[in-house]
Design a protein around this motif. Structure first.
Motif, PDB file in Angstrom:
ATOM      1  N   LEU A 219       7.191  11.398  34.466  1.00 53.28           N
ATOM      2  CA  LEU A 219       6.831  10.787  33.179  1.00 53.28           C
ATOM      3  C   LEU A 219       5.538  11.348  32.608  1.00 53.28           C
ATOM      4  O   LEU A 219       5.456  11.624  31.410  1.00 53.28           O
ATOM      5  CB  LEU A 219       6.706   9.269  33.350  1.00 53.28           C
ATOM      6  N   THR A 220       4.550  11.527  33.471  1.00 55.47           N
ATOM      7  CA  THR A 220       3.282  12.039  32.941  1.00 55.47           C
ATOM      8  C   THR A 220       3.449  13.491  32.480  1.00 55.47           C
ATOM      9  O   THR A 220       2.801  13.906  31.524  1.00 55.47           O
ATOM     10  CB  THR A 220       2.129  11.947  33.972  1.00 55.47           C
ATOM     11  N   TYR A 221       4.339  14.233  33.144  1.00 50.65           N
ATOM     12  CA  TYR A 221       4.566  15.614  32.713  1.00 50.65           C
ATOM     13  C   TYR A 221       5.145  15.632  31.293  1.00 50.65           C
ATOM     14  O   TYR A 221       4.621  16.303  30.400  1.00 50.65           O
ATOM     15  CB  TYR A 221       5.517  16.333  33.683  1.00 50.65           C
ATOM     16  N   TYR A 222       6.224  14.879  31.085  1.00 48.41           N
ATOM     17  CA  TYR A 222       6.912  14.947  29.789  1.00 48.41           C
ATOM     18  C   TYR A 222       6.283  14.071  28.706  1.00 48.41           C
ATOM     19  O   TYR A 222       6.360  14.398  27.526  1.00 48.41           O
ATOM     20  CB  TYR A 222       8.394  14.594  29.951  1.00 48.41           C
ATOM     21  N   LEU A 223       5.686  12.948  29.108  1.00 48.50           N
ATOM     22  CA  LEU A 223       5.171  12.043  28.077  1.00 48.50           C
ATOM     23  C   LEU A 223       3.702  12.278  27.753  1.00 48.50           C
ATOM     24  O   LEU A 223       3.279  12.041  26.623  1.00 48.50           O
ATOM     25  CB  LEU A 223       5.356  10.578  28.480  1.00 48.50           C
ATOM     26  N   ALA A 224       2.940  12.687  28.757  1.00 53.01           N
ATOM     27  CA  ALA A 224       1.495  12.788  28.534  1.00 53.01           C
ATOM     28  C   ALA A 224       0.995  14.233  28.460  1.00 53.01           C
ATOM     29  O   ALA A 224       0.172  14.562  27.609  1.00 53.01           O
ATOM     30  CB  ALA A 224       0.748  12.041  29.628  1.00 53.01           C
ATOM     31  N   TRP A 225       1.493  15.081  29.360  1.00 56.73           N
ATOM     32  CA  TRP A 225       0.948  16.446  29.407  1.00 56.73           C
ATOM     33  C   TRP A 225       1.595  17.364  28.360  1.00 56.73           C
ATOM     34  O   TRP A 225       0.892  17.920  27.502  1.00 56.73           O
ATOM     35  CB  TRP A 225       1.112  17.042  30.816  1.00 56.73           C
ATOM     36  N   LYS A 244       9.576  23.006  22.847  1.00 63.23           N
ATOM     37  CA  LYS A 244      10.958  23.267  23.237  1.00 63.23           C
ATOM     38  C   LYS A 244      11.039  23.177  24.757  1.00 63.23           C
ATOM     39  O   LYS A 244      10.431  23.981  25.456  1.00 63.23           O
ATOM     40  CB  LYS A 244      11.358  24.672  22.755  1.00 63.23           C
ATOM     41  N   SER A 245      11.780  22.190  25.245  1.00 64.33           N
ATOM     42  CA  SER A 245      11.946  22.067  26.694  1.00 64.33           C
ATOM     43  C   SER A 245      13.121  22.928  27.133  1.00 64.33           C
ATOM     44  O   SER A 245      14.199  22.858  26.537  1.00 64.33           O
ATOM     45  CB  SER A 245      12.204  20.602  27.073  1.00 64.33           C
ATOM     46  N   ARG A 246      12.907  23.687  28.198  1.00 63.92           N
ATOM     47  CA  ARG A 246      14.003  24.545  28.678  1.00 63.92           C
ATOM     48  C   ARG A 246      15.135  23.705  29.264  1.00 63.92           C
ATOM     49  O   ARG A 246      16.237  24.180  29.454  1.00 63.92           O
ATOM     50  CB  ARG A 246      13.481  25.571  29.680  1.00 63.92           C
ATOM     51  N   PHE A 247      14.849  22.438  29.556  1.00 64.21           N
ATOM     52  CA  PHE A 247      15.882  21.566  30.132  1.00 64.21           C
ATOM     53  C   PHE A 247      16.526  20.650  29.094  1.00 64.21           C
ATOM     54  O   PHE A 247      17.294  19.764  29.438  1.00 64.21           O
ATOM     55  CB  PHE A 247      15.290  20.738  31.281  1.00 64.21           C
ATOM     56  N   GLY A 248      16.186  20.840  27.828  1.00 66.34           N
ATOM     57  CA  GLY A 248      16.848  20.077  26.769  1.00 66.34           C
ATOM     58  C   GLY A 248      16.205  18.738  26.467  1.00 66.34           C
ATOM     59  O   GLY A 248      15.237  18.324  27.125  1.00 66.34           O
ATOM     60  N   GLY A 254      13.429  13.090  25.171  1.00 64.98           N
ATOM     61  CA  GLY A 254      13.136  13.014  23.734  1.00 64.98           C
ATOM     62  C   GLY A 254      11.710  13.400  23.382  1.00 64.98           C
ATOM     63  O   GLY A 254      11.303  13.284  22.216  1.00 64.98           O
ATOM     64  N   MET A 255      10.944  13.862  24.372  1.00 66.60           N
ATOM     65  CA  MET A 255       9.523  14.123  24.118  1.00 66.60           C
ATOM     66  C   MET A 255       9.262  15.418  23.361  1.00 66.60           C
ATOM     67  O   MET A 255       8.134  15.683  22.961  1.00 66.60           O
ATOM     68  CB  MET A 255       8.744  14.120  25.436  1.00 66.60           C
ATOM     69  N   GLY A 291       5.897  24.319  18.022  1.00 68.61           N
ATOM     70  CA  GLY A 291       6.411  24.922  19.259  1.00 68.61           C
ATOM     71  C   GLY A 291       7.777  25.578  19.146  1.00 68.61           C
ATOM     72  O   GLY A 291       8.544  25.561  20.095  1.00 68.61           O
ATOM     73  N   GLY A 292       8.092  26.100  17.968  1.00 66.84           N
ATOM     74  CA  GLY A 292       9.375  26.790  17.796  1.00 66.84           C
ATOM     75  C   GLY A 292      10.560  25.855  17.663  1.00 66.84           C
ATOM     76  O   GLY A 292      11.718  26.283  17.719  1.00 66.84           O
ATOM     77  N   MET A 293      10.303  24.582  17.492  1.00 69.65           N
ATOM     78  CA  MET A 293      11.411  23.615  17.338  1.00 69.65           C
ATOM     79  C   MET A 293      11.907  23.575  15.894  1.00 69.65           C
ATOM     80  O   MET A 293      11.137  23.580  14.954  1.00 69.65           O
ATOM     81  CB  MET A 293      10.932  22.221  17.731  1.00 69.65           C
TER      82      MET A 293
END
Lengths: 293, 64
Positions: A219-225, A244-248, A254-255, A291-293
């Motif tokens: 959670l801290t990786y995707y939501l905070a960092w 852009k997350s490489r894992f979708g 949704g972050m 971020g290229g999104m």
């Protein structure tokens, strides 16, 4: 409105007109009850609680329950987060009780006291990337590998991170909420110690202790960092980014569109991708990091 | 009260309350020690030094 928000037309708008347009678009996505978050929050908590009797009574094996409990931990925060922002129902609304129920229940898996999380999260929003006032500023890292190292160091008993929320509550005159954290953590330890000394230590380690740690790291990786990386800039349009997350989008919870959440926290998580797509030309015009999104 | 809370949430309390029985039961499961006193001593031999390091150094993994 889509045509007005075309990049070529935005140059012709004054700053006030651009603000009005942005708020009009965002407003379309607010004020809807996110029933999916309600079902998600309550259902996730019930599944997690059910794992304990199911494993202890040998209905399901521990090896099968461990990944489910880890998934429960990963899924536990976001419904509480919706409640923290009063997205399910604001103060004085008929469904307010449901907002608070989801907030309290969904935090159980991670031992997150709801009122503490709400109070400190509001400070994070108000002071994002402020080295003194952002209570999540310790979640940092120059790279993904560095994030994981910092995450490990932040968990150590002597880490400054341990007192971050307590200091935030004191600074904002909400120290009384620390009692929630003390009581919830005491209950957690009493359950862990009690079951462990009753012969179920391995079960407790794989049903709660390890899933909680893995979930918090995820959670801290995707939501905070990731949404605040590199975390050097402040300001409404610069403190959060799209990425852009490489894992979708599902794996990153949704972050990728977290910038929308920081601009308009009352937009439900499930609607942030649509809101992003519609607001994108304006955000690009304002110089946001997309971020290229 | 503050002292009591500090003790309850200390690394040593976690080591004694959770890591000790966990190490003990892991030693039995891995057939490294027989249940009873051998497992209790094996668990203590893992948990207590770990707890002391965490308590005194402020880190479970030595690095800070």
């Amino acid at each position: 409105m889509d045509q007005v928000a075309h990049p070529a037309n935005l140059d012709a708008l004054s700053a006030t007109e651009l603000d009005v347009l942005e708020r009009q678009i965002a407003g379309k996505y607010m004020g809807k009850v996110p029933w999916s978050a309600v079902v998600w929050g309550i259902g996730n908590c019930l599944v997690f609680v059910a794992l304990f009797p199911l494993v202890l009574l040998d209905v399901i094996p521990l090896w099968a329950a461990f990944p489910i409990a880890t998934l429960n931990a990963i899924l536990a925060y976001l419904p509480s987060h919706e409640a923290q922002h009063n997205i399910i129902a604001g103060r004085g609304k008929p469904l307010r009780w449901l907002n608070e129920l989801v907030g309290h229940l969904s935090g159980i898996v991670l031992v997150h006291p709801y009122r503490v999380m709400r109070a400190t999260h509001m400070e994070h929003h108000q002071h994002t990337n402020d080295s003194e006032k952002d209570c999540d500023i310790d979640i940092k890292g120059k790279s993904t590998a560095d994030f994981f190292l910092q995450s490990l160091l932040n968990r150590q008993p002597g880490s400054k991170r341990n007192g971050a929320y307590g200091r935030c509550l004191e600074r904002t005159g909400q120290s009384h909420l620390q009692l929630d954290a003390i009581l919830m953590n005491m209950a957690y330890l009493a359950i862990m110690f009690g079951f462990a000394w009753s012969g179920y230590a391995i079960e407790m380690a794989l049903l709660w202790w390890l899933p909680k740690m893995l979930g918090e790291t995820y959670l801290t990786y995707y939501l905070a960092w990731a949404p605040h990386f590199p975390g050097h800039e402040q300001g409404r349009y610069r403190d959060t980014r799209a990425f852009k997350s490489r894992f979708g989008n599902v794996v990153s919870m949704g972050m990728q569109f977290h910038i929308i959440h920081h601009l308009y926290p009352r937009i439900p998580l499930s609607l942030t991708p649509a809101a992003y797509r519609e607001l994108r030309p304006i955000l690009e015009h304002r110089g946001c990091d997309l971020g290229g999104m | 009260m503050k002292l009591l809370i500090g003790i309850l949430f200390s690394p040593m309390a976690f080591a004694l309350g959770f890591l000790w029985p966990l190490s003990c039961q892991a030693a039995i499961a891995l057939q490294l020690a027989e249940s009873g006193w051998p497992a209790l001593i094996a668990g203590a031999a893992v948990a207590i030094p770990l707890g002391l390091v965490a308590q005194l150094r402020g880190s479970w993994v030595w690095i800070r």
